[in-house]
Design a protein around this motif. Structure first.
Motif, PDB file in Angstrom:
ATOM      1  N   LYS A 150       0.828  -1.206   0.000  1.00 31.33           N
ATOM      2  CA  LYS A 150       0.000   0.000   0.000  1.00 31.33           C
ATOM      3  C   LYS A 150       0.865   1.260   0.000  1.00 31.33           C
ATOM      4  CE  LYS A 150      -4.115  -1.926   2.250  1.00 31.33           C
ATOM      5  NZ  LYS A 150      -4.964  -1.912   3.478  1.00 31.33           N
ATOM      6  N   GLY A 208      -0.680   0.344  10.559  1.00 28.95           N
ATOM      7  CA  GLY A 208      -1.773  -0.624  10.405  1.00 28.95           C
ATOM      8  C   GLY A 208      -3.098  -0.089  10.906  1.00 28.95           C
ATOM      9  N   ALA A 209      -3.307   1.216  10.792  1.00 29.07           N
ATOM     10  CA  ALA A 209      -4.542   1.841  11.280  1.00 29.07           C
ATOM     11  C   ALA A 209      -5.738   1.400  10.437  1.00 29.07           C
ATOM     12  CB  ALA A 209      -4.409   3.364  11.232  1.00 29.07           C
ATOM     13  N   ASP A 210      -6.939   1.551  11.002  1.00 28.00           N
ATOM     14  CA  ASP A 210      -8.132   1.175  10.255  1.00 28.00           C
ATOM     15  C   ASP A 210      -8.466   2.243   9.220  1.00 28.00           C
ATOM     16  OD1 ASP A 210      -9.724   3.274  11.452  1.00 28.00           O
ATOM     17  OD2 ASP A 210     -10.129   1.985  13.179  1.00 28.00           O
ATOM     18  N   GLU A 211      -9.403   1.918   8.328  1.00 21.20           N
ATOM     19  CA  GLU A 211      -9.710   2.793   7.192  1.00 21.20           C
ATOM     20  C   GLU A 211     -10.198   4.167   7.639  1.00 21.20           C
ATOM     21  OE1 GLU A 211      -9.056   2.282   3.979  1.00 21.20           O
ATOM     22  OE2 GLU A 211      -8.106   0.420   4.612  1.00 21.20           O
ATOM     23  N   GLN A 212     -10.949   4.213   8.728  1.00 19.52           N
ATOM     24  CA  GLN A 212     -11.469   5.490   9.202  1.00 19.52           C
ATOM     25  C   GLN A 212     -10.339   6.413   9.661  1.00 19.52           C
ATOM     26  OE1 GLN A 212     -14.321   5.165  12.410  1.00 19.52           O
ATOM     27  NE2 GLN A 212     -14.871   7.332  12.315  1.00 19.52           N
ATOM     28  N   VAL A 213      -9.371   5.845  10.374  1.00 16.56           N
ATOM     29  CA  VAL A 213      -8.233   6.644  10.838  1.00 16.56           C
ATOM     30  C   VAL A 213      -7.360   7.065   9.652  1.00 16.56           C
ATOM     31  CG1 VAL A 213      -6.096   6.580  12.191  1.00 16.56           C
ATOM     32  CG2 VAL A 213      -8.209   5.668  13.158  1.00 16.56           C
ATOM     33  N   ILE A 214      -7.141   6.156   8.721  1.00 20.26           N
ATOM     34  CA  ILE A 214      -6.357   6.497   7.528  1.00 20.26           C
ATOM     35  C   ILE A 214      -7.019   7.654   6.780  1.00 20.26           C
ATOM     36  CG2 ILE A 214      -5.576   5.687   5.270  1.00 20.26           C
ATOM     37  CD1 ILE A 214      -5.262   2.894   6.568  1.00 20.26           C
TER      38      ILE A 214
END
Length: 305
Positions: A150, A208-214
């Motif tokens: 990514k 490795g944060a979740d999509e919301q944090v990204i």
């Protein structure tokens, strides 16, 4: 920002810059990597001249601080930061060329094509571009394979035709045909903002944060990217070459439209205040742990060079 807070933030920024510069110096040595045949001295010298010449290392700082906030490994975050700085410095080397912005001064020193020659400057930029992806994909960047993929993919998009390079193309076109306000915002979001946006997203990806944090950190990067370019345009109008370490007044001299030329200095400063407030609001879920990133937004808006 209080004077004590400003001093603390500046110290942290400078310490990070030294750490990243030391890592880049190692990466830009004459030591061969596995699979390399030789490292020509002149090319390495030009790359080092374009990278190890000071600078705030703001993009690496944003990677590292976002990664720290979200719990990414320190060593891996520094390597991601170094890769991004290679892209940024390559873009400066190429942007300074006579066919582009035709600058002879960068960070108070001769630009690479002046210190060496045009062909070597082009090759130095090419080499830094490819080195960035070498760094990210290397086994020494100890992150999960999915995260590395990514990071590579998003850096390619931030730096390429739909990001920084596309923005540079639009910037050259703007010297012939003045864009409207929407065009200026798009140009700046690509040429300058894309790598700042990536810096904050990359720290979240490395953690490795979740999509919301990204998504939240990506938006934070977009906002400070807008602030960075607006502050840059203000400095071009209000500062001088001795302070900036590069030519001033270039946009006006070329008749290039900017947000500042359209709306004026006072409106630009008001807009900067709005952007800093929006950036701070995005960090509210992280509480005091995000203070350094809040200060970074303010620093970007109020910097003097």
């Amino acid at each position: 920002m209080s004077r004590d807070m400003e001093s603390s933030f500046t110290g942290r920024l400078e310490a990070t810059a030294r750490e990243v510069a030391a890592l880049l110096e190692t990466m830009l040595s004459g030591t061969l990597l596995d699979g390399e045949i030789a490292r020509p001295d002149e090319l390495i010298g030009a790359m080092r001249h374009g990278v190890l010449n000071g600078g705030k290392r703001l993009r690496p700082f944003l990677v590292i601080e976002t990664a720290r906030l979200l719990g990414a490994p320190d060593v891996a975050a520094r390597r991601v930061a170094a890769a991004l700085e290679c892209i940024h410095c390559y873009s400066l080397i190429h942007d300074d060329l006579p066919a582009m912005d035709d600058d002879s001064l960068r960070r108070g020193q001769p630009t690479v094509h002046i210190a060496f020659d045009e062909a070597t400057a082009i090759l130095a930029g090419d080499a830094l571009l490819t080195l960035a992806f070498d760094i990210l994909s290397s086994p020494e960047t100890e992150l999960p394979a999915e995260a590395k993929l990514k990071l590579v993919n998003q850096l390619a998009r931030a730096a390429g035709v739909g990001g920084m390079v596309g923005g540079q193309s639009l910037d050259l076109s703007a010297e012939r045909i003045a864009p409207d306000e929407a065009g200026i915002v798009q140009l700046q979001a690509m040429k300058t903002g894309a790598l700042l946006r990536y810096a904050c997203a990359a720290g979240a990806l490395a953690a490795g944060a979740d999509e919301q944090v990204i998504a939240r950190m990506t938006r934070f990067g977009e906002i400070i990217g807008l602030a960075f370019q607006l502050a840059d345009d203000l400095l071009d109008v209000t500062s001088d070459a001795a302070t900036l370490g590069k030519a001033a007044g270039k946009d006006e001299g070329r008749g290039k439209a900017t947000w500042v030329s359209m709306h004026g200095v006072a409106a630009a400063r008001h807009r900067l205040d709005q952007l800093v407030a929006e950036a701070a609001s995005l960090l509210e879920p992280f509480g005091d742990e995000a203070d350094t990133l809040r200060q970074a937004a303010g620093f970007i808006a109020s910097r003097e060079h």
